[in-house]
Design an enzyme around this catalytic site. Structure first.
Site, PDB file in Angstrom:
ATOM      1  N   GLY A   1      -1.955 -23.187  12.809  1.00  0.00           N
ATOM      2  CA  GLY A   1      -2.321 -23.448  14.190  1.00  0.00           C
ATOM      3  C   GLY A   1      -2.766 -22.183  14.904  1.00  0.00           C
ATOM      4  O   GLY A   1      -2.199 -21.115  14.703  1.00  0.00           O
TER       5      GLY A   1
ATOM      6  N   ARG B   1      -5.868 -25.716   7.585  1.00  0.00           N
ATOM      7  CA  ARG B   1      -4.710 -25.912   6.718  1.00  0.00           C
ATOM      8  C   ARG B   1      -5.227 -26.272   5.324  1.00  0.00           C
ATOM      9  O   ARG B   1      -6.221 -26.968   5.190  1.00  0.00           O
ATOM     10  CB  ARG B   1      -3.804 -27.010   7.276  1.00  0.00           C
ATOM     11  CG  ARG B   1      -3.333 -26.691   8.711  1.00  0.00           C
ATOM     12  CD  ARG B   1      -2.265 -27.656   9.188  1.00  0.00           C
ATOM     13  NE  ARG B   1      -1.981 -27.489  10.600  1.00  0.00           N
ATOM     14  CZ  ARG B   1      -1.191 -26.566  11.125  1.00  0.00           C
ATOM     15  NH1 ARG B   1      -0.598 -25.689  10.322  1.00  0.00           N
ATOM     16  NH2 ARG B   1      -0.980 -26.504  12.415  1.00  0.00           N
TER      17      ARG B   1
ATOM     18  N   ASP C   1       4.865 -19.652   9.654  1.00  0.00           N
ATOM     19  CA  ASP C   1       5.632 -19.612   8.409  1.00  0.00           C
ATOM     20  C   ASP C   1       4.845 -20.140   7.207  1.00  0.00           C
ATOM     21  O   ASP C   1       4.956 -19.612   6.104  1.00  0.00           O
ATOM     22  CB  ASP C   1       6.963 -20.356   8.553  1.00  0.00           C
ATOM     23  CG  ASP C   1       6.795 -21.796   9.012  1.00  0.00           C
ATOM     24  OD1 ASP C   1       5.642 -22.214   9.258  1.00  0.00           O
ATOM     25  OD2 ASP C   1       7.809 -22.504   9.119  1.00  0.00           O
TER      26      ASP C   1
ATOM     27  N   THR D   1       2.020 -17.563  16.408  1.00  0.00           N
ATOM     28  CA  THR D   1       2.300 -18.979  16.643  1.00  0.00           C
ATOM     29  C   THR D   1       2.923 -19.136  18.018  1.00  0.00           C
ATOM     30  O   THR D   1       3.785 -18.340  18.400  1.00  0.00           O
ATOM     31  CB  THR D   1       3.252 -19.555  15.580  1.00  0.00           C
ATOM     32  OG1 THR D   1       3.747 -20.828  16.029  1.00  0.00           O
ATOM     33  CG2 THR D   1       4.437 -18.649  15.311  1.00  0.00           C
TER      34      THR D   1
ATOM     35  N   ASP E   1       4.971 -21.272  18.840  1.00  0.00           N
ATOM     36  CA  ASP E   1       6.321 -21.827  18.733  1.00  0.00           C
ATOM     37  C   ASP E   1       7.422 -20.771  18.802  1.00  0.00           C
ATOM     38  O   ASP E   1       8.582 -21.106  19.053  1.00  0.00           O
ATOM     39  CB  ASP E   1       6.471 -22.590  17.416  1.00  0.00           C
ATOM     40  CG  ASP E   1       5.498 -23.758  17.302  1.00  0.00           C
ATOM     41  OD1 ASP E   1       4.992 -24.207  18.346  1.00  0.00           O
ATOM     42  OD2 ASP E   1       5.238 -24.203  16.173  1.00  0.00           O
TER      43      ASP E   1
ATOM     44  N   ASP F   1       8.866 -19.266  16.388  1.00  0.00           N
ATOM     45  CA  ASP F   1       9.889 -19.758  15.458  1.00  0.00           C
ATOM     46  C   ASP F   1       9.991 -18.944  14.168  1.00  0.00           C
ATOM     47  O   ASP F   1      10.462 -19.442  13.149  1.00  0.00           O
ATOM     48  CB  ASP F   1       9.614 -21.223  15.099  1.00  0.00           C
ATOM     49  CG  ASP F   1       8.262 -21.430  14.428  1.00  0.00           C
ATOM     50  OD1 ASP F   1       7.450 -20.478  14.400  1.00  0.00           O
ATOM     51  OD2 ASP F   1       8.006 -22.541  13.941  1.00  0.00           O
TER      52      ASP F   1
ATOM     53  N   ARG G   1       7.452 -27.615  17.873  1.00  0.00           N
ATOM     54  CA  ARG G   1       7.855 -28.170  16.583  1.00  0.00           C
ATOM     55  C   ARG G   1       9.375 -28.277  16.517  1.00  0.00           C
ATOM     56  O   ARG G   1       9.967 -29.008  17.295  1.00  0.00           O
ATOM     57  CB  ARG G   1       7.278 -27.338  15.433  1.00  0.00           C
ATOM     58  CG  ARG G   1       7.218 -28.077  14.127  1.00  0.00           C
ATOM     59  CD  ARG G   1       6.379 -27.381  13.081  1.00  0.00           C
ATOM     60  NE  ARG G   1       6.782 -26.000  12.878  1.00  0.00           N
ATOM     61  CZ  ARG G   1       6.266 -25.225  11.928  1.00  0.00           C
ATOM     62  NH1 ARG G   1       5.338 -25.683  11.121  1.00  0.00           N
ATOM     63  NH2 ARG G   1       6.674 -23.982  11.799  1.00  0.00           N
TER      64      ARG G   1
END
Length: 319
Positions: free
Chosen positions: A11, A72, A103, A125, A127, A129, A171
């Site tokens: 992303g 992707r 990741d 990202t 996120d 994360d 997410r």
């Protein structure tokens, strides 16, 4: 190393262009050649690679998205796909690769390093994360996008005396929801890392109503569930008029904030330094405002932890 590659994968995140710019210009400063790989790992396998110069990355630091595009790629998860990518790199004499992404992107970088091709991961990202770094590129911009959107929704919530459930991205990580909830003064924040009883949310809404509060904001991380389903439950339990907004991909776009531009530049500079030192299989990050690097496999095996002290603070001041 005298010749390196750079790609973005997964992303997109605001600040990726700033990172690309810094990689290219720092490497050229150190007499290295830089090759941009388009469309992520898919483009790597397909040989969509071209040399970048100082002008190639001019006037991009302020742009969202990624000039190298992203995709992707399931095939790259296989040995055959990885070997295809390495063949393309060797064909051009590229000796090291910088991967900007999350990741999944780091998994690919780790596989290439294990096959003897040194890679460095830069966490990009929204996120936030990724373990091993306090912040990822794009998180601050996405957070500010959410804050601005919720501020506007609150105006409508106030005018119509409604409860709003706002679903945000992230997410399986609750950082965006938690930080936005604290910054926007939300009544409740629902994140995957904390099982908040539905009754607590309802009680908070009712207490607010009893003291004359006419509107409420609930922020829900997508990893918790559907905002529309939660909004329906709220309305059934309280009889308060409830509306739901799913912010969606608007959170990924836009001009990167100053914080993201600086973070991206710093992380990219560190990544180039590692390749100059002949290192691979590392990820760069920032912890306590200091640049760090970790073994990429160890980082992938660790779990990102949300700062629960922020959740406790949010709970205490949203009474």
């Amino acid at each position: 190393m005298k010749r390196i590659g750079v790609l973005t994968s997964g992303g997109d995140a605001p600040g990726m262009n700033a990172a690309i710019r810094a990689v290219v210009r720092k490497a050229i400063y150190h007499d290295m050649e830089v090759y941009g790989i388009y469309n992520g790992y898919q483009g790597l396998m397909d040989g969509k690679i071209e040399q970048l110069n100082v002008g190639s990355v001019g006037d991009i630091i302020q742009r969202g998205g990624t000039i190298l595009y992203s995709a992707r790629c399931e095939e790259f998860k296989t040995d055959e796909g990885q070997n295809k990518g390495i063949e393309q790199l060797k064909k051009l004499g590229i000796e090291g690769l910088i991967v900007i992404g999350g990741d999944g992107s780091f998994q690919g970088a780790a596989k290439l390093t294990a096959k003897g091709f040194p890679c460095i991961g830069i966490p990009g990202t929204i996120d936030n994360d990724i373990a091993g770094t306090d912040y990822t590129i794009g998180f601050d911009t996405a957070l500010n996008t959410i804050i601005e959107a919720v501020d506007k929704i609150r105006d409508t919530a106030t005018s119509h005396e409604r409860t709003y459930v706002i679903e945000v991205m992230g997410r399986d990580a609750g950082d965006l929801a938690l930080w936005a909830g604290l910054a926007n003064g939300a009544e409740s924040v629902l994140i995957p890392e904390k099982d908040e009883p539905f009754e607590n949310v309802v009680d908070r809404l009712k207490r607010g109503s009893e003291r004359g509060k006419k509107h409420s904001i609930i922020i829900l991380a997508e990893g918790v569930g559907s905002g529309f389903e939660y909004g329906k439950k709220i309305e059934e339990a309280t009889n308060f008029e409830t509306r739901v907004t799913v912010l969606g991909h608007i959170q990924r776009g836009g001009r990167p904030t100053g914080a993201d531009r600086v973070l991206a530049s710093r992380l990219a500079g560190k990544a180039v330094d590692l390749l100059l030192d002949g290192k691979g299989g590392r990820m760069v990050g920032i912890q306590n405002n200091q640049l760090v690097d970790h073994d990429i496999i160890e980082a992938l095996n660790q779990k990102h932890n949300v700062d629960m002290s922020l959740y406790q603070l949010m709970t205490e001041i949203s009474i």
